[in-house]
Design a protein around this motif. Structure first.
Motif, PDB file in Angstrom:
ATOM      1  N   PHE A  46       0.866  -1.110   0.021  1.00  0.00           N
ATOM      2  CA  PHE A  46      -0.114   0.056  -0.104  1.00  0.00           C
ATOM      3  C   PHE A  46       0.741   1.271  -0.005  1.00  0.00           C
ATOM      4  O   PHE A  46       1.263   1.821   1.069  1.00  0.00           O
ATOM      5  N   PHE A  47       1.451   1.395  -1.230  1.00  0.00           N
ATOM      6  CA  PHE A  47       2.545   2.491  -1.155  1.00  0.00           C
ATOM      7  C   PHE A  47       2.510   2.969  -2.614  1.00  0.00           C
ATOM      8  O   PHE A  47       2.262   2.453  -3.672  1.00  0.00           O
ATOM      9  N   ASN A  48       2.882   4.307  -2.702  1.00  0.00           N
ATOM     10  CA  ASN A  48       3.141   5.157  -4.035  1.00  0.00           C
ATOM     11  C   ASN A  48       3.732   6.309  -4.139  1.00  0.00           C
ATOM     12  O   ASN A  48       3.968   6.631  -2.850  1.00  0.00           O
ATOM     13  N   MET A  49       4.137   7.100  -5.067  1.00  0.00           N
ATOM     14  CA  MET A  49       4.351   8.388  -5.138  1.00  0.00           C
ATOM     15  C   MET A  49       3.042   9.287  -4.953  1.00  0.00           C
ATOM     16  O   MET A  49       2.188   8.920  -5.967  1.00  0.00           O
ATOM     17  N   VAL A  50       3.321  10.281  -4.543  1.00  0.00           N
ATOM     18  CA  VAL A  50       2.034  11.365  -4.638  1.00  0.00           C
ATOM     19  C   VAL A  50       2.543  12.845  -5.035  1.00  0.00           C
ATOM     20  O   VAL A  50       1.452  13.496  -5.418  1.00  0.00           O
ATOM     21  N   ALA A  51       3.803  13.219  -5.013  1.00  0.00           N
ATOM     22  CA  ALA A  51       4.072  14.411  -5.465  1.00  0.00           C
ATOM     23  C   ALA A  51       5.596  14.348  -5.827  1.00  0.00           C
ATOM     24  O   ALA A  51       6.223  13.633  -5.359  1.00  0.00           O
ATOM     25  N   GLY A  52       5.759  15.308  -6.829  1.00  0.00           N
ATOM     26  CA  GLY A  52       7.248  15.397  -7.577  1.00  0.00           C
ATOM     27  C   GLY A  52       7.892  16.654  -6.849  1.00  0.00           C
ATOM     28  O   GLY A  52       8.984  16.914  -6.521  1.00  0.00           O
ATOM     29  N   THR A  53       7.073  17.967  -6.418  1.00  0.00           N
ATOM     30  CA  THR A  53       7.406  18.937  -5.662  1.00  0.00           C
ATOM     31  C   THR A  53       6.751  19.434  -4.608  1.00  0.00           C
ATOM     32  O   THR A  53       5.596  19.796  -4.718  1.00  0.00           O
ATOM     33  N   PRO A  54       7.184  19.012  -3.489  1.00  0.00           N
ATOM     34  CA  PRO A  54       8.351  18.389  -2.995  1.00  0.00           C
ATOM     35  C   PRO A  54       8.390  16.940  -3.269  1.00  0.00           C
ATOM     36  O   PRO A  54       7.014  16.344  -3.326  1.00  0.00           O
ATOM     37  N   PRO A  55       9.266  16.179  -3.511  1.00  0.00           N
ATOM     38  CA  PRO A  55       9.331  14.693  -3.635  1.00  0.00           C
ATOM     39  C   PRO A  55       8.628  13.826  -2.511  1.00  0.00           C
ATOM     40  O   PRO A  55       9.141  13.772  -1.610  1.00  0.00           O
ATOM     41  N   LEU A  56       7.397  13.468  -2.670  1.00  0.00           N
ATOM     42  CA  LEU A  56       6.551  12.824  -1.582  1.00  0.00           C
ATOM     43  C   LEU A  56       6.311  11.314  -2.017  1.00  0.00           C
ATOM     44  O   LEU A  56       5.928  11.285  -2.998  1.00  0.00           O
ATOM     45  N   ILE A  57       6.461  10.515  -1.277  1.00  0.00           N
ATOM     46  CA  ILE A  57       5.839   9.136  -1.120  1.00  0.00           C
ATOM     47  C   ILE A  57       4.862   8.954   0.081  1.00  0.00           C
ATOM     48  O   ILE A  57       4.774   9.610   0.768  1.00  0.00           O
ATOM     49  N   VAL A  58       4.053   8.085  -0.233  1.00  0.00           N
ATOM     50  CA  VAL A  58       3.013   7.595   0.729  1.00  0.00           C
ATOM     51  C   VAL A  58       2.934   6.161   1.201  1.00  0.00           C
ATOM     52  O   VAL A  58       3.083   5.307   0.270  1.00  0.00           O
ATOM     53  N   LEU A  59       2.538   5.869   2.250  1.00  0.00           N
ATOM     54  CA  LEU A  59       2.626   4.471   2.810  1.00  0.00           C
ATOM     55  C   LEU A  59       1.713   4.261   3.790  1.00  0.00           C
ATOM     56  O   LEU A  59       1.520   5.015   4.798  1.00  0.00           O
ATOM     57  N   SER A  60       0.883   3.269   3.807  1.00  0.00           N
ATOM     58  CA  SER A  60      -0.111   3.054   4.512  1.00  0.00           C
ATOM     59  C   SER A  60       0.220   1.671   5.259  1.00  0.00           C
ATOM     60  O   SER A  60       0.619   0.782   4.811  1.00  0.00           O
ATOM     61  N   VAL A  61       0.044   2.099   6.791  1.00  0.00           N
ATOM     62  CA  VAL A  61       0.480   0.729   7.650  1.00  0.00           C
ATOM     63  C   VAL A  61      -0.740   0.327   8.357  1.00  0.00           C
ATOM     64  O   VAL A  61      -1.497   1.244   8.920  1.00  0.00           O
ATOM     65  N   GLY A  62      -1.181  -1.066   8.593  1.00  0.00           N
ATOM     66  CA  GLY A  62      -2.229  -1.089   9.035  1.00  0.00           C
ATOM     67  C   GLY A  62      -2.051  -1.388  10.706  1.00  0.00           C
ATOM     68  O   GLY A  62      -0.837  -1.604  10.980  1.00  0.00           O
ATOM     69  N   ARG A  63      -3.160  -0.905  11.190  1.00  0.00           N
ATOM     70  CA  ARG A  63      -3.058  -1.283  12.841  1.00  0.00           C
ATOM     71  C   ARG A  63      -3.593  -2.834  13.124  1.00  0.00           C
ATOM     72  O   ARG A  63      -4.123  -3.436  12.314  1.00  0.00           O
ATOM     73  N   ILE A  64      -3.219  -2.988  14.412  1.00  0.00           N
ATOM     74  CA  ILE A  64      -3.843  -4.473  14.931  1.00  0.00           C
ATOM     75  C   ILE A  64      -4.984  -3.979  16.177  1.00  0.00           C
ATOM     76  O   ILE A  64      -4.449  -3.503  17.037  1.00  0.00           O
ATOM     77  N   LYS A  65      -6.103  -4.358  15.729  1.00  0.00           N
ATOM     78  CA  LYS A  65      -7.265  -4.110  16.697  1.00  0.00           C
ATOM     79  C   LYS A  65      -7.231  -2.509  17.091  1.00  0.00           C
ATOM     80  O   LYS A  65      -7.425  -2.257  18.497  1.00  0.00           O
ATOM     81  N   GLY A  66      -7.028  -1.610  16.174  1.00  0.00           N
ATOM     82  CA  GLY A  66      -6.877  -0.371  16.446  1.00  0.00           C
ATOM     83  C   GLY A  66      -5.976   0.250  17.082  1.00  0.00           C
ATOM     84  O   GLY A  66      -5.594   1.432  17.358  1.00  0.00           O
ATOM     85  N   GLU A  67      -4.715  -0.574  17.456  1.00  0.00           N
ATOM     86  CA  GLU A  67      -3.554  -0.068  17.974  1.00  0.00           C
ATOM     87  C   GLU A  67      -2.306  -0.314  16.878  1.00  0.00           C
ATOM     88  O   GLU A  67      -2.184  -0.972  16.175  1.00  0.00           O
ATOM     89  N   ILE A  68      -1.548   0.832  17.066  1.00  0.00           N
ATOM     90  CA  ILE A  68      -0.121   0.938  16.308  1.00  0.00           C
ATOM     91  C   ILE A  68       0.968  -0.081  16.625  1.00  0.00           C
ATOM     92  O   ILE A  68       1.407   0.011  17.981  1.00  0.00           O
ATOM     93  N   LYS A  69       0.761  -1.451  16.296  1.00  0.00           N
ATOM     94  CA  LYS A  69       1.576  -2.439  16.660  1.00  0.00           C
ATOM     95  C   LYS A  69       2.696  -2.764  15.785  1.00  0.00           C
ATOM     96  O   LYS A  69       3.814  -3.173  16.435  1.00  0.00           O
ATOM     97  N   LYS A  70       2.436  -2.449  14.486  1.00  0.00           N
ATOM     98  CA  LYS A  70       3.665  -2.757  13.391  1.00  0.00           C
ATOM     99  C   LYS A  70       4.847  -2.176  13.814  1.00  0.00           C
ATOM    100  O   LYS A  70       4.967  -0.804  13.947  1.00  0.00           O
ATOM    101  N   HIS A  71       6.204  -2.742  13.839  1.00  0.00           N
ATOM    102  CA  HIS A  71       7.279  -1.769  14.390  1.00  0.00           C
ATOM    103  C   HIS A  71       7.643  -0.743  13.014  1.00  0.00           C
ATOM    104  O   HIS A  71       8.227   0.159  13.617  1.00  0.00           O
ATOM    105  N   THR A  72       7.369  -1.200  11.957  1.00  0.00           N
ATOM    106  CA  THR A  72       7.747   0.197  11.061  1.00  0.00           C
ATOM    107  C   THR A  72       6.800   1.495  11.325  1.00  0.00           C
ATOM    108  O   THR A  72       7.617   2.496  11.475  1.00  0.00           O
ATOM    109  N   ALA A  73       5.625   1.383  11.652  1.00  0.00           N
ATOM    110  CA  ALA A  73       4.744   2.576  12.430  1.00  0.00           C
ATOM    111  C   ALA A  73       5.374   2.977  13.393  1.00  0.00           C
ATOM    112  O   ALA A  73       5.412   4.445  13.514  1.00  0.00           O
ATOM    113  N   GLN A  74       5.549   2.349  14.520  1.00  0.00           N
ATOM    114  CA  GLN A  74       6.034   2.640  15.747  1.00  0.00           C
ATOM    115  C   GLN A  74       7.280   3.309  15.362  1.00  0.00           C
ATOM    116  O   GLN A  74       7.538   4.537  16.076  1.00  0.00           O
TER     117      GLN A  74
END
Length: 206
Positions: A46-74
């Motif tokens: 769940f990832f892509n580029m969203v702008a060139g100026t400024p250069p921006l990428i977007v990343l969506s990380v799922g929660r577990i039972k509503g809590e931020i548990k994934k190490h990447t997101a933390q």
């Protein structure tokens, strides 16, 4: 044609229809550092580029039972830095192994035999084997909440340094065939580039 209201589906069934329809998806192989200095790595489609100026990428990380548990997101929330890699097909199996549920004391990079390499602008190391490394700083964090329920976090990262392998770089352009990136389909299915189609955009409308 079948018409389906997403309200009538379970979260799992909505995920299946979306991930099976929006294909192929690029994969961000993301490294991040936790408070103990352990280098985490995980793939996200769940990832892509969203702008060139400024250069921006977007990343969506799922929660577990509503809590931020994934190490990447933390780690991104804590450090505000991360590295996005575009991996080639030779690294497919290695990348897949990093998606196992390791504890936060284990570095997936070390566990699967990848080589850490220092970044130049941020503290988070990247992975040497990747042909593309994007050093990123957190630009914006958006909890995706509806009806007082949040199951995903959107991270917009600003690219502050590109690292591109000489073999895929040609006068400011990326050679797609030489990059040979991994793409994601639905479930445990992946794809790769096949034939390129050159098609110029029309210069005039009717």
């Amino acid at each position: 044609m079948k018409s389906i209201n997403p309200i009538d589906l379970s979260p799992k069934d909505n995920y299946k229809l979306l991930s099976g329809s929006i294909i192929p998806r690029p994969i961000a192989f993301v490294t991040s550092l936790n408070e103990k200095g352990v280098l985490n790595a995980a793939p996200f489609s769940f990832f892509n580029m969203v702008a060139g100026t400024p250069p921006l990428i977007v990343l969506s990380v799922g929660r577990i039972k509503g809590e931020i548990k994934k190490h990447t997101a933390q780690n991104i929330l804590e450090k505000g830095e991360f590295v996005v890699h575009i991996l080639d097909m030779d690294l497919l199996e290695t990348m897949n192994q990093t998606s196992a549920p390791y504890s936060d004391s284990v570095s997936e990079v070390e566990r699967v035999g990848l080589s850490p390499i220092d970044s130049t602008e941020i503290d988070v190391p990247g992975v040497k084997e990747a042909k593309v490394r994007l050093e990123c700083k957190l630009f914006q964090h958006i909890p995706l909440e509806e009806n007082q329920e949040c199951n995903n976090d959107l991270f917009i990262g600003k690219v502050i340094k590109y690292h591109i392998d000489d073999a895929i770089y040609d006068n400011g352009r990326i050679l797609a065939e030489q990059l040979n990136p991994i793409a994601r389909l639905a479930g445990p299915n992946y794809a790769q580039l096949s034939e390129n189609i050159f098609l110029e955009r029309p210069s005039k409308g009717e």
